[in-house]
Design an enzyme around this catalytic site. Structure first.
Site, PDB file in Angstrom:
ATOM      1  CE  LYS A  80      33.284 -39.643 -12.939  1.00  0.00           C
ATOM      2  NZ  LYS A  80      34.678 -39.781 -13.057  1.00  0.00           N
ATOM      3  CE  LYS A 134      39.051 -39.653 -19.828  1.00  0.00           C
ATOM      4  NZ  LYS A 134      39.886 -39.342 -18.568  1.00  0.00           N
ATOM      5  CE  LYS A 139      31.753 -34.631 -17.780  1.00  0.00           C
ATOM      6  NZ  LYS A 139      33.049 -34.987 -17.608  1.00  0.00           N
TER       7      LYS A 139
HETATM    8  N1  AQP Z   1      33.046 -32.917 -21.772  1.00  0.00           N
HETATM    9  C1  AQP Z   1      33.842 -32.223 -21.380  1.00  0.00           C
HETATM   10  N2  AQP Z   1      34.027 -30.878 -21.607  1.00  0.00           N
HETATM   11  C2  AQP Z   1      35.294 -30.183 -21.284  1.00  0.00           C
HETATM   12  N3  AQP Z   1      36.047 -30.500 -20.625  1.00  0.00           N
HETATM   13  C3  AQP Z   1      35.870 -31.604 -20.138  1.00  0.00           C
HETATM   14  N4  AQP Z   1      36.783 -32.652 -19.313  1.00  0.00           N
HETATM   15  C4  AQP Z   1      36.125 -33.669 -19.284  1.00  0.00           C
HETATM   16  N5  AQP Z   1      35.231 -33.743 -19.794  1.00  0.00           N
HETATM   17  C5  AQP Z   1      34.888 -32.631 -20.442  1.00  0.00           C
HETATM   18  C6  AQP Z   1      38.122 -32.004 -18.679  1.00  0.00           C
HETATM   19  O1  AQP Z   1      39.124 -33.067 -19.089  1.00  0.00           O
HETATM   20  C7  AQP Z   1      40.062 -32.921 -17.730  1.00  0.00           C
HETATM   21  C8  AQP Z   1      40.528 -34.381 -17.795  1.00  0.00           C
HETATM   22  O2  AQP Z   1      39.228 -35.075 -17.250  1.00  0.00           O
HETATM   23  P1  AQP Z   1      39.752 -36.428 -16.311  1.00  0.00           P
HETATM   24  O3  AQP Z   1      40.882 -36.946 -16.853  1.00  0.00           O
HETATM   25  O4  AQP Z   1      39.263 -36.196 -14.967  1.00  0.00           O
HETATM   26  O5  AQP Z   1      38.292 -37.240 -17.075  1.00  0.00           O
HETATM   27  P2  AQP Z   1      36.757 -36.922 -16.777  1.00  0.00           P
HETATM   28  O6  AQP Z   1      36.043 -35.707 -16.130  1.00  0.00           O
HETATM   29  O7  AQP Z   1      36.664 -38.291 -15.657  1.00  0.00           O
HETATM   30  O8  AQP Z   1      36.271 -37.374 -17.932  1.00  0.00           O
HETATM   31  P3  AQP Z   1      34.963 -38.056 -18.552  1.00  0.00           P
HETATM   32  O9  AQP Z   1      35.001 -38.173 -19.644  1.00  0.00           O
HETATM   33  O10 AQP Z   1      33.980 -37.080 -17.793  1.00  0.00           O
HETATM   34  O11 AQP Z   1      34.957 -39.250 -17.581  1.00  0.00           O
HETATM   35  P4  AQP Z   1      33.842 -40.210 -17.042  1.00  0.00           P
HETATM   36  O12 AQP Z   1      33.277 -40.840 -17.913  1.00  0.00           O
HETATM   37  O13 AQP Z   1      34.727 -41.117 -16.141  1.00  0.00           O
HETATM   38  O14 AQP Z   1      33.078 -39.121 -16.166  1.00  0.00           O
HETATM   39  C9  AQP Z   1      39.466 -32.266 -16.840  1.00  0.00           C
HETATM   40  O15 AQP Z   1      39.943 -30.908 -16.716  1.00  0.00           O
HETATM   41  C10 AQP Z   1      37.802 -32.002 -16.880  1.00  0.00           C
HETATM   42  O16 AQP Z   1      37.180 -30.996 -16.686  1.00  0.00           O
END
Ligand code: AQP
Length: 344
Positions: A115, A210, A207
């Site tokens: 990040k 978001k 992955k």
């Molecule tokens: N691609 C994924 N597959 C399975 N599980 C996932 N999680 C996130 N992406 C995947 C799980 O969702 C939960 C909440 O995640 P978060 O709110 O911490 O969001 P994040 O991981 O920041 O989501 P993103 O989409 O990965 O955001 P960015 O784009 O900011 O990096 C967690 O349990 C996570 O494991």
């Protein structure tokens, strides 16, 4: 306060674009665990602000994640649903854990490296110490299990390291105050099933996320049926038909991802999916997957929309959840303060 035997804690950041990965990797597991565990589910807004958030958008994203929890089937009367910043003890325990965790431990966290990217000097201090706040979220409730996606595995290991060091650093006091040999549990991650890491629909090596600039890379929980079907139709695949063994999926990341999504949505395994669709071309499999995704996600989508329009109800759920979470959190903080030598 005695150590609970089966308490679940987990959270989702209100950072917009809630997607199928969040649903299959986390939220759907939250729902299932309600049957067997005492559950605490949190909208983790303190985590969200480790990168800048538009304040108005943040407020609506907090309500949207709450609506997604409720629409997916989490019962806020039987379990606790709340918003992290409404329980100040999360930040308080995180500070203590900042003093327990070591710089070297945090420097190894791959999520921070990804990040922060190349511009590490410009990343917020909060982004660096994110995992100590996550440890505080979990250990404030002395949770025994945490359902998460595969990307959070390393942070869960760090949570256990922090718990072990705290238990060791203060072992004499923990015993003296009647908490047995250790105060914090060795929390277990729950990372199971065929969709613990849902990948981008445009690139099977990335992955689903978001923040991916391409909306076609993910299925959002807010997408309507036509959009879901279009995104699956356009998902990147190779030209071969589906294989008939799970082993043969290993060298085909995009096929593996779509089969995993089908398996998770149908509550089955990749082997079951291939027993049915093995040797079929994507022109057969993709429409079946689109139908299944719409069947499962459309009701959640409709209920989310309804709840989002009922702002007062959602806010009341969070307020009531925060009160119940706070009653556990204050008790833990009182004991932690006593153990580490603060006046209580
Ligand atoms: N691609 C994924 N597959 C399975 N599980 C996932 N999680 C996130 N992406 C995947 C799980 O969702 C939960 C909440 O995640 P978060 O709110 O911490 O969001 P994040 O991981 O920041 O989501 P993103 O989409 O990965 O955001 P960015 O784009 O900011 O990096 C967690 O349990 C996570 O494991």
């Amino acid at each position: 306060m005695s150590q609970p035997s089966n308490r679940v804690f987990s959270g989702v950041q209100p950072t917009g674009n809630l997607h199928l990965g969040n649903y299959l990797g986390a939220i759907s597991k939250f729902v299932a665990l309600q049957e067997s565990h005492e559950c605490i589910y949190c909208v983790v807004d303190l985590h969200a602000v480790t990168v800048w958030q538009d304040p108005e958008k943040l407020r609506s994203n907090i309500r949207e994640v709450t609506a997604a929890f409720l629409a997916a089937g989490i019962d806020p009367d039987k379990h606790i649903v709340f918003n992290q910043s409404q329980v100040a003890e999360h930040a308080e325990l995180a500070w203590i854990f900042n003093c327990v965790a070591r710089m070297g431990w945090l420097s190894r966290m791959t999520q921070f490296k990804e990040k922060a990217g190349k511009d590490r000097e410009n990343a917020s201090v909060g982004l660096f110490s994110y995992p100590t706040l996550m440890a505080a979220d979990i250990l404030l409730y002395r949770a025994t299990h945490v359902p998460v996606g595969d990307d959070q595995k390393q942070h869960l290991e760090l949570t256990r390291d922090i718990a072990a060091k705290f238990n060791n650093d203060f072992s004499a006091l923990i015993t003296k105050y009647g908490h047995g040999e250790s105060y914090f549990p060795m929390t277990k991650p729950l990372i199971e099933g065929p969709a613990t890491r849902v990948m981008s629909l445009r690139d099977g090596s990335k992955k689903m996320s978001k923040s991916d600039p391409s909306d076609l890379s993910r299925i959002n929980l807010a997408d309507d049926a036509d959009t879901i079907a279009k995104k699956i139709r356009k998902a990147k695949t190779d030209p071969e038909p589906l294989p008939d063994t799970v082993d043969a999926l290993k060298s085909r990341p995009e096929a593996d991802n779509l089969v995993g999504i089908y398996a998770a949505l149908s509550n089955s395994s990749k082997a079951d999916v291939l027993a049915h669709y093995g040797n079929e071309p994507f022109s057969v499999f993709k429409p079946a997957l689109a139908d299944l995704a719409v069947e499962k996600l459309a009701p959640i989508n409709a209920e989310m929309r309804r709840l989002i329009s009922e702002e007062e109800h959602v806010d009341a759920v969070l307020r009531q959840g925060a009160e119940r979470a706070r009653s556990i959190a204050t008790e833990t903080m009182k004991e932690v303060k006593e153990i580490i030598g603060f006046l209580t």
